[in-house]
Design an enzyme around this catalytic site. Structure first.
Site, PDB file in Angstrom:
ATOM      1  N   TYR A   1     120.419 -36.895  85.142  1.00  0.00           N
ATOM      2  CA  TYR A   1     119.698 -37.655  83.870  1.00  0.00           C
ATOM      3  C   TYR A   1     119.684 -36.701  82.465  1.00  0.00           C
ATOM      4  O   TYR A   1     120.398 -35.179  82.372  1.00  0.00           O
ATOM      5  CB  TYR A   1     118.354 -37.025  84.649  1.00  0.00           C
ATOM      6  CG  TYR A   1     118.268 -35.288  85.355  1.00  0.00           C
ATOM      7  CD1 TYR A   1     118.306 -34.574  84.302  1.00  0.00           C
ATOM      8  CD2 TYR A   1     118.247 -35.882  86.181  1.00  0.00           C
ATOM      9  CE1 TYR A   1     118.416 -33.066  84.943  1.00  0.00           C
ATOM     10  CE2 TYR A   1     119.091 -34.349  86.908  1.00  0.00           C
ATOM     11  CZ  TYR A   1     118.966 -32.711  86.185  1.00  0.00           C
ATOM     12  OH  TYR A   1     118.739 -31.414  86.661  1.00  0.00           O
TER      13      TYR A   1
ATOM     14  N   ASN B   1     118.507 -27.177  99.710  1.00  0.00           N
ATOM     15  CA  ASN B   1     118.045 -26.998  98.163  1.00  0.00           C
ATOM     16  C   ASN B   1     116.708 -26.263  98.441  1.00  0.00           C
ATOM     17  O   ASN B   1     116.707 -26.342  97.428  1.00  0.00           O
ATOM     18  CB  ASN B   1     118.321 -28.117  97.826  1.00  0.00           C
ATOM     19  CG  ASN B   1     116.884 -28.700  97.677  1.00  0.00           C
ATOM     20  OD1 ASN B   1     115.877 -29.121  98.458  1.00  0.00           O
ATOM     21  ND2 ASN B   1     116.120 -29.933  96.940  1.00  0.00           N
TER      22      ASN B   1
ATOM     23  N   ASP C   1     116.644 -32.850  98.437  1.00  0.00           N
ATOM     24  CA  ASP C   1     117.163 -34.300  97.260  1.00  0.00           C
ATOM     25  C   ASP C   1     116.490 -35.579  98.427  1.00  0.00           C
ATOM     26  O   ASP C   1     116.112 -36.171  97.209  1.00  0.00           O
ATOM     27  CB  ASP C   1     118.498 -33.438  97.396  1.00  0.00           C
ATOM     28  CG  ASP C   1     118.843 -32.608  95.793  1.00  0.00           C
ATOM     29  OD1 ASP C   1     117.376 -31.979  95.407  1.00  0.00           O
ATOM     30  OD2 ASP C   1     119.318 -31.788  96.502  1.00  0.00           O
TER      31      ASP C   1
ATOM     32  N   LYS D   1     124.754 -24.774  97.587  1.00  0.00           N
ATOM     33  CA  LYS D   1     124.214 -25.319  98.762  1.00  0.00           C
ATOM     34  C   LYS D   1     124.357 -25.557 100.376  1.00  0.00           C
ATOM     35  O   LYS D   1     123.074 -25.221 101.260  1.00  0.00           O
ATOM     36  CB  LYS D   1     123.660 -27.215  98.228  1.00  0.00           C
ATOM     37  CG  LYS D   1     122.475 -27.267  97.235  1.00  0.00           C
ATOM     38  CD  LYS D   1     122.358 -28.767  96.890  1.00  0.00           C
ATOM     39  CE  LYS D   1     121.629 -28.621  95.841  1.00  0.00           C
ATOM     40  NZ  LYS D   1     121.609 -30.084  95.798  1.00  0.00           N
TER      41      LYS D   1
ATOM     42  N   LEU E   1     122.137 -40.236  89.630  1.00  0.00           N
ATOM     43  CA  LEU E   1     121.568 -39.238  89.608  1.00  0.00           C
ATOM     44  C   LEU E   1     121.651 -38.130  88.807  1.00  0.00           C
ATOM     45  O   LEU E   1     120.757 -37.319  88.735  1.00  0.00           O
ATOM     46  CB  LEU E   1     121.702 -38.861  90.932  1.00  0.00           C
ATOM     47  CG  LEU E   1     122.458 -39.223  92.228  1.00  0.00           C
ATOM     48  CD1 LEU E   1     122.393 -38.716  93.668  1.00  0.00           C
ATOM     49  CD2 LEU E   1     120.986 -40.186  92.867  1.00  0.00           C
TER      50      LEU E   1
ATOM     51  N   ALA F   1     131.296 -38.305  97.642  1.00  0.00           N
ATOM     52  CA  ALA F   1     130.332 -38.203  99.535  1.00  0.00           C
ATOM     53  C   ALA F   1     130.359 -36.396  99.134  1.00  0.00           C
ATOM     54  O   ALA F   1     130.473 -35.908  99.857  1.00  0.00           O
ATOM     55  CB  ALA F   1     131.581 -38.517  99.519  1.00  0.00           C
ATOM     56  N   GLY F   2     130.145 -36.014  98.053  1.00  0.00           N
ATOM     57  CA  GLY F   2     129.324 -34.787  97.914  1.00  0.00           C
ATOM     58  C   GLY F   2     127.820 -34.197  99.004  1.00  0.00           C
ATOM     59  O   GLY F   2     127.312 -34.954  99.485  1.00  0.00           O
ATOM     60  N   GLY F   3     126.919 -33.188  98.454  1.00  0.00           N
ATOM     61  CA  GLY F   3     125.227 -32.519  98.840  1.00  0.00           C
ATOM     62  C   GLY F   3     124.792 -33.620  98.239  1.00  0.00           C
ATOM     63  O   GLY F   3     124.191 -34.305  99.419  1.00  0.00           O
TER      64      GLY F   3
ATOM     65  N   SER G   1     114.375 -27.110  86.576  1.00  0.00           N
ATOM     66  CA  SER G   1     113.529 -26.722  87.793  1.00  0.00           C
ATOM     67  C   SER G   1     112.285 -25.332  87.317  1.00  0.00           C
ATOM     68  O   SER G   1     110.862 -25.500  87.372  1.00  0.00           O
ATOM     69  CB  SER G   1     114.204 -26.589  88.890  1.00  0.00           C
ATOM     70  OG  SER G   1     114.803 -27.252  89.718  1.00  0.00           O
TER      71      SER G   1
HETATM   72  P1  NAP Z   1     129.092 -31.867  94.449  1.00  0.00           P
HETATM   73  O1  NAP Z   1     128.947 -31.737  96.306  1.00  0.00           O
HETATM   74  O2  NAP Z   1     130.215 -31.017  93.467  1.00  0.00           O
HETATM   75  O3  NAP Z   1     129.539 -34.058  94.558  1.00  0.00           O
HETATM   76  C1  NAP Z   1     130.149 -34.283  93.486  1.00  0.00           C
HETATM   77  C2  NAP Z   1     131.201 -35.838  94.116  1.00  0.00           C
HETATM   78  O4  NAP Z   1     131.211 -36.165  92.432  1.00  0.00           O
HETATM   79  C3  NAP Z   1     132.241 -35.425  95.205  1.00  0.00           C
HETATM   80  O5  NAP Z   1     131.944 -36.407  95.677  1.00  0.00           O
HETATM   81  C4  NAP Z   1     133.560 -35.927  94.217  1.00  0.00           C
HETATM   82  O6  NAP Z   1     134.311 -35.992  94.609  1.00  0.00           O
HETATM   83  C5  NAP Z   1     132.858 -36.921  93.156  1.00  0.00           C
HETATM   84  N1  NAP Z   1     133.910 -36.265  91.663  1.00  0.00           N
HETATM   85  C6  NAP Z   1     133.287 -34.873  90.321  1.00  0.00           C
HETATM   86  N2  NAP Z   1     134.488 -35.144  89.859  1.00  0.00           N
HETATM   87  C7  NAP Z   1     134.996 -36.403  89.966  1.00  0.00           C
HETATM   88  C8  NAP Z   1     135.448 -37.141  88.759  1.00  0.00           C
HETATM   89  N3  NAP Z   1     136.364 -36.316  88.207  1.00  0.00           N
HETATM   90  N4  NAP Z   1     136.595 -37.860  89.472  1.00  0.00           N
HETATM   91  C9  NAP Z   1     135.618 -38.697  89.887  1.00  0.00           C
HETATM   92  N5  NAP Z   1     134.849 -37.872  91.794  1.00  0.00           N
HETATM   93  C10 NAP Z   1     134.499 -37.163  91.074  1.00  0.00           C
HETATM   94  O7  NAP Z   1     128.153 -32.818  93.590  1.00  0.00           O
HETATM   95  P2  NAP Z   1     126.705 -33.187  94.339  1.00  0.00           P
HETATM   96  O8  NAP Z   1     125.764 -31.838  94.088  1.00  0.00           O
HETATM   97  O9  NAP Z   1     126.772 -33.616  95.254  1.00  0.00           O
HETATM   98  O10 NAP Z   1     126.170 -33.688  92.548  1.00  0.00           O
HETATM   99  C11 NAP Z   1     126.377 -34.513  92.855  1.00  0.00           C
HETATM  100  C12 NAP Z   1     126.268 -34.994  90.899  1.00  0.00           C
HETATM  101  O11 NAP Z   1     124.420 -35.657  91.503  1.00  0.00           O
HETATM  102  C13 NAP Z   1     125.985 -33.671  89.860  1.00  0.00           C
HETATM  103  O12 NAP Z   1     126.318 -34.548  88.486  1.00  0.00           O
HETATM  104  C14 NAP Z   1     124.806 -34.044  90.296  1.00  0.00           C
HETATM  105  O13 NAP Z   1     123.599 -33.338  88.753  1.00  0.00           O
HETATM  106  C15 NAP Z   1     123.683 -34.907  90.629  1.00  0.00           C
HETATM  107  N6  NAP Z   1     122.757 -34.643  91.107  1.00  0.00           N
HETATM  108  C16 NAP Z   1     120.967 -34.629  90.747  1.00  0.00           C
HETATM  109  C17 NAP Z   1     120.032 -34.645  91.675  1.00  0.00           C
HETATM  110  C18 NAP Z   1     118.686 -35.527  90.493  1.00  0.00           C
HETATM  111  O14 NAP Z   1     117.590 -34.167  91.660  1.00  0.00           O
HETATM  112  N7  NAP Z   1     118.524 -35.882  90.538  1.00  0.00           N
HETATM  113  C19 NAP Z   1     119.867 -34.111  92.526  1.00  0.00           C
HETATM  114  C20 NAP Z   1     121.454 -33.535  93.177  1.00  0.00           C
HETATM  115  C21 NAP Z   1     122.788 -33.630  92.195  1.00  0.00           C
HETATM  116  P3  NAP Z   1     136.010 -35.342  95.639  1.00  0.00           P
HETATM  117  O15 NAP Z   1     135.031 -35.207  96.790  1.00  0.00           O
HETATM  118  O16 NAP Z   1     137.429 -36.667  95.455  1.00  0.00           O
HETATM  119  O17 NAP Z   1     135.378 -34.344  95.495  1.00  0.00           O
END
Ligand code: NAP
Length: 288
Positions: A229, A92, A107, A71, A227, A133-135, A22
């Site tokens: 990169y 965010n 996002d 977040k 998502l 199903a995270g953020g 960023s």
């Molecule tokens: P988060 O809120 O921590 O959610 C993570 C999700 O991944 C949850 O659903 C979790 O499942 C699942 N997960 C984590 N480890 C796992 C594993 N070993 N096996 C199976 N499922 C797993 O994170 P987030 O903010 O949503 O981010 C998710 C991804 O998106 C990250 O890699 C992040 O870098 C990327 N992202 C990219 C952008 C972009 O601008 N490109 C923006 C935001 C996020 P549970 O619910 O079971 O824990």
């Protein structure tokens, strides 16, 4: 970069922040538009999040981005939260406006804009399958639901979080069919029949994962998104691409969520192509 007593400050809080792209995006945009602004990463411990956010007022920071893992926990610290951010339960971007801290979530809009602008892809009427199903999953799915996709199916490790997301989407867009899958059930046909498949987990290779994603079901009629990169194509996208699917990684989402945050803070149109070049350069330099 010139810094003086009039420099306006923005930044990002999260932990860890070693690999954040960023600052490169925003500082390139400030520079290009000749703005006396500067963007700084602030790695913050969980125990100090409240002081960090409240400190925006004391220090007069114009804006902050918020990344993992804060977040959701910043929400009660803000004076106002935009409806979309409140719905998805994640902020965010924070703006300090006339002494008030206002929270936004850019996002989902970033993801939607990447599909629309970079691929010319229309989401209306599409069947969506999302892993996670995270953020990020919450923000992306609610955006797609509001944009008129036909259905959303959620596949997540924890069923409880999937069910919560089903509730959020159904409430925001009652016309969209929403369902969730258990990781241990047979959903090969759901994968084969989805138009858009999105990986919203940190996993970039589903071989041996709890989430059984049958990559052999991916096909040329689909758009497959990750998502995550890097300068390299994530393995999941390589598998999809090899089966003829269109693919897109998270760089576009990162770019357009940053552009939206820039516009919230400055009130100016973001120089998107300048920011895109800065992102590609920073990824290359970091060898991420
Ligand atoms: P988060 O809120 O921590 O959610 C993570 C999700 O991944 C949850 O659903 C979790 O499942 C699942 N997960 C984590 N480890 C796992 C594993 N070993 N096996 C199976 N499922 C797993 O994170 P987030 O903010 O949503 O981010 C998710 C991804 O998106 C990250 O890699 C992040 O870098 C990327 N992202 C990219 C952008 C972009 O601008 N490109 C923006 C935001 C996020 P549970 O619910 O079971 O824990």
């Amino acid at each position: 970069m010139h810094i003086d007593g009039d420099t306006r400050l923005a930044g990002i809080i999260g932990n860890p922040l070693h690999h954040t792209m960023s600052p490169a995006l925003h500082n390139a945009a400030f520079d290009y538009l000749g703005l006396n602004w500067c963007y700084i990463p602030f790695p913050v411990e969980r125990s100090s999040v409240k002081e960090a956010v409240e400190g925006m007022k004391a220090l007069g920071l114009v804006g902050l981005n918020v990344t993992m893992p804060f977040k959701t926990e910043v929400i009660p610290l803000l004076d106002e939260v935009a409806v979309f951010a409140e719905t998805v339960g994640a902020v965010n971007t924070i703006l300090l406006d006339k002494g008030k801290l206002i929270g936004y979530n850019t996002d989902g809009r970033g993801f939607y804009t990447a599909l629309a602008k970079d691929l010319g892809y229309e989401v209306k009427g599409r069947k969506v399958l999302v892993m996670g199903a995270g953020g990020a999953a919450r923000s992306v799915t609610v955006s797609l639901a509001l944009a008129g996709c036909a259905s959303i199916t959620i596949l997540n490790r924890s069923l409880e979080k999937s069910e919560r997301l089903v509730g959020i989407i159904s409430k925001s867009a009652p016309g969209v069919r929403v369902a969730c899958l258990r990781p241990d059930e047979d959903y090969d046909m759901v994968v084969a029949e989805s138009d858009i498949i999105i990986n919203a987990t940190p996993i970039t290779n589903f071989n041996g994962s709890v989430l059984r994603v049958p990559v052999s079901m991916l096909n040329r009629n689909q758009l497959v998104c990750d998502l995550n990169y890097t300068v390299y194509q994530p393995p999941f996208l390589q598998e999809a691409s090899a089966r003829g699917a269109r693919v897109i990684d998270g760089k576009g989402m990162l770019l357009y969520q940053a552009a939206a945050a820039f516009e919230i803070w400055t009130g100016l149109e973001a120089p998107v192509e300048v920011m895109r070049m800065a992102l590609l350069r920073a990824l290359e330099e970091a060898r991420i």
